[in-house]
Design a protein around this motif. Sequence first.
Motif, PDB file in Angstrom:
ATOM      1  N   ASP A 141       0.826  -1.214   0.000  1.00 31.57           N
ATOM      2  CA  ASP A 141       0.000   0.000   0.000  1.00 31.57           C
ATOM      3  C   ASP A 141       0.858   1.261   0.000  1.00 31.57           C
ATOM      4  O   ASP A 141       0.483   2.283   0.576  1.00 31.57           O
ATOM      5  N   ILE A 142       2.018   1.174  -0.649  1.00 32.78           N
ATOM      6  CA  ILE A 142       2.858   2.342  -0.928  1.00 32.78           C
ATOM      7  C   ILE A 142       3.110   2.383  -2.418  1.00 32.78           C
ATOM      8  O   ILE A 142       3.355   1.350  -3.041  1.00 32.78           O
ATOM      9  N   SER A 143       3.043   3.545  -3.006  1.00 36.36           N
ATOM     10  CA  SER A 143       3.424   3.746  -4.398  1.00 36.36           C
ATOM     11  C   SER A 143       4.594   4.716  -4.457  1.00 36.36           C
ATOM     12  O   SER A 143       4.554   5.772  -3.825  1.00 36.36           O
ATOM     13  N   THR A 144       5.631   4.327  -5.189  1.00 33.58           N
ATOM     14  CA  THR A 144       6.775   5.230  -5.365  1.00 33.58           C
ATOM     15  C   THR A 144       6.782   5.831  -6.764  1.00 33.58           C
ATOM     16  O   THR A 144       7.805   6.360  -7.203  1.00 33.58           O
ATOM     17  N   ARG A 145       5.641   5.741  -7.472  1.00 31.75           N
ATOM     18  CA  ARG A 145       5.555   6.415  -8.766  1.00 31.75           C
ATOM     19  C   ARG A 145       5.811   7.909  -8.564  1.00 31.75           C
ATOM     20  O   ARG A 145       5.556   8.455  -7.486  1.00 31.75           O
TER      21      ARG A 145
END
Length: 796
Positions: A583-587
């Motif tokens: 539930d982390i996005s590094t986009r």
Amino acid sequence: MRYVVAVRALCEFTAKQGDLDLRFTPSPSAQEGIAGHALVASRRGALYQAEVSLSGDYKELRVRGRADGYDAQNRQLEEVKTFRGDLADMPENHRQLHWAQVKVYGWLLCQKLELAEVRLALVYLDIGSQQETVLAECFTAEALKGYFEAQCEKFLDWARQELAHRAARDAALAALAFPHAAFRTGQRELAEAVYRSAASSRCLMAQAPTGIGKTIATVFPLLKAAPRQHIDKVFFLAAKTPGRRLALDALALINRSAPTLPLRIIELVARDKACEHLDKACHGESCPLARGFYDRLPAARSAALAEPGAGGLLDKEALRTVALAHGVCPYYLSQDLVRWSDVVVGDYNYYFDVSALLHGLTVANGWRVSVLVDEAHNLVDRARKMYSAELDQAELAGVRQSAGPALKKPLDRLHRAWRDLARGPQHPPEQAYQVCDSPPDKFLLALQQATAAITDDLEAHPTRVDAALQRFYFDALHFSRIAESFGAHSLFDITLDDARVRNGPFGSSRPAARFSRLCIRNVVPAPFLAPRFAAARSAALFSATLSPQKYHADTLGLPADTAWVDVPSPFLAEQLAVQVVSDISTRYQHREGSLAPIAHLMARQYDDKPGNYLVFLSSYDYLEKLAERFRQLHPQVPIWQQTRRMDEAARDEFLARFVPEGRGIGFAVLGGAFAEGIDLPGQRLIGAFIATLGLPQVNPVNEQIKLRMAENFGARQAYDYTYLYPGIQKVVQAAGRVIRTTRDQGVIFLMDDRFARPQVQRLLPSWWQVRQMRLRPASVTDADRRVWVSADGVQP
């Protein structure tokens, strides 16, 4: 047993004298040399024979080579030399060497054809004007025989010494035992694969886990194979300095374990790291170590081989000591010693680059070599850079502004051709990035005329120092050479920049002319590397990340019969906890919102198990933002950061923080100096946080690369070859820093929802047991909570 020596090698040993003098440069490119020889042959009569194979024996020597051409009608044997500039500026010792070569060829021809006399000719072809200068003289067979035998006598003692060395070396290698009491898990399998590839004269791709001791497991079997396979030399090629150091350490261990083993090992380093006088030019009138270089070389050569450094190594320091004791240049001494060494340790470029020393010597001398490519996953990117070239219009503008009268016209002509290229009807002025089908002939002609004029100008003013002119000159020469082989493997693009110039006492700036950069950008290095692999008796490429196999085989140009081995890991899944934070996005568009959740996760893990950790980010900007946020939220945790353009001392200081009982978190960039090639076993590193998939940025250049990949390998492979495989490769390399021995324990957090996707997890090491986790809602503030983004497929 006979000692086989090439004509050129014999003459370079016996006939070179005087100063090291590199002023008569640049030499024509390989393609220009080939074209020049073909041009000379085309001007001769129907009876003219090009590339005449000749050989002859004298006592224990067999001398062989290929004469450039023989005109049977006029009974004239020719040695063709291509050059640029004024022939009168050629150093006399160069001319003497050329005469020595043609005289040796002359006797071999007289012997073969039973000639009583022959006319020998040096044919100097000016690449620019295509005009020939012929220096010819008649010789009797008897006189040439005497000259040939005199040269052989000068070399004979050395040849006997080399024959004795080879016999002793091969006998000791045949009896060589593995230098450790036992193989580690996986080492024997890797060693056997390398030995089999050498025995069958094949290439090998070996994927083997980090930490098993790949260096010793590849060097040892290749040395064992050398006597039976008649291998002359082993080349160990590394991507970075730590890889060279590991190879030298392994070879020193082998030498110490077998005291009677007379193994000659030499390290090659870059010119700027070996040069004692970087402020001086490479000729006798400028540098004291170039003055009389060839007169002092024999004694330096003998001393270096008689008294190698610690562990039998001629590493950088040992070479420097010998060179300075004899008053010769360490860099060029090392290049001479390659001919007499058994193992050469150096960078990739020494074998794979455009004008690679080791490849050139291998072909010229007919050596049987085996090549080891360390951390071979790096070779794709490194080779792309070797076969790419760039020119900056701002640099041309600066050179034009300070150029003398002789250079004004050719540089102005180049400027106009460049301007027309960037402003052509197919290139709208508002378009910042443009791709062309190929470099236009008109521009390349103007570039060649400019480099020819600069060549003449530099030769006319040998003592003048103009760093900007020389930098542009060498860039232009490289661009011209790369353009000669332009094809479907590369892109030609134009990038427009807004240049700015400084004015005023406070460094203010104002907009200036809009300049462009031209780039021939290699995408698929396979066509360039394939001949290099073909020239080797065998080659073994090894790394912890060579999957997918087809991607590396396609892009590197490996032979169809290349063998593959995937060495099982000696590590257990229980040693490494791998958590995907889904539930982390590094986009890019989510990075600001990811800072607090990542910081809280890192702090929670550190509180649960204090120790040394690394966190890897996709860019310095992301790194600096996360470090600042972490410092604000958790000031009690010690942190240290990788910075832009860190020098070697700063890198050492960064690594020195990872002590066995240490505590803190180091921040580093994925794909940088701390993401591979470093060894932090045990408690020196107990975990890593990886906040990126490592995917290259989506931008116009990479999208064009993807199109070119589609043209070469098909549309289905294009995205994976451009983005996915290179990115995940960096992730696995960084994760490999955590578990280094079978006793290590650690944890890895892969922080991005895309790590949960099946097509990504298939690329992760098979021994990992990947578990998914979600951050507790309480660990994310409302301000930093991100919106869950679901997407089909893996997108950057």
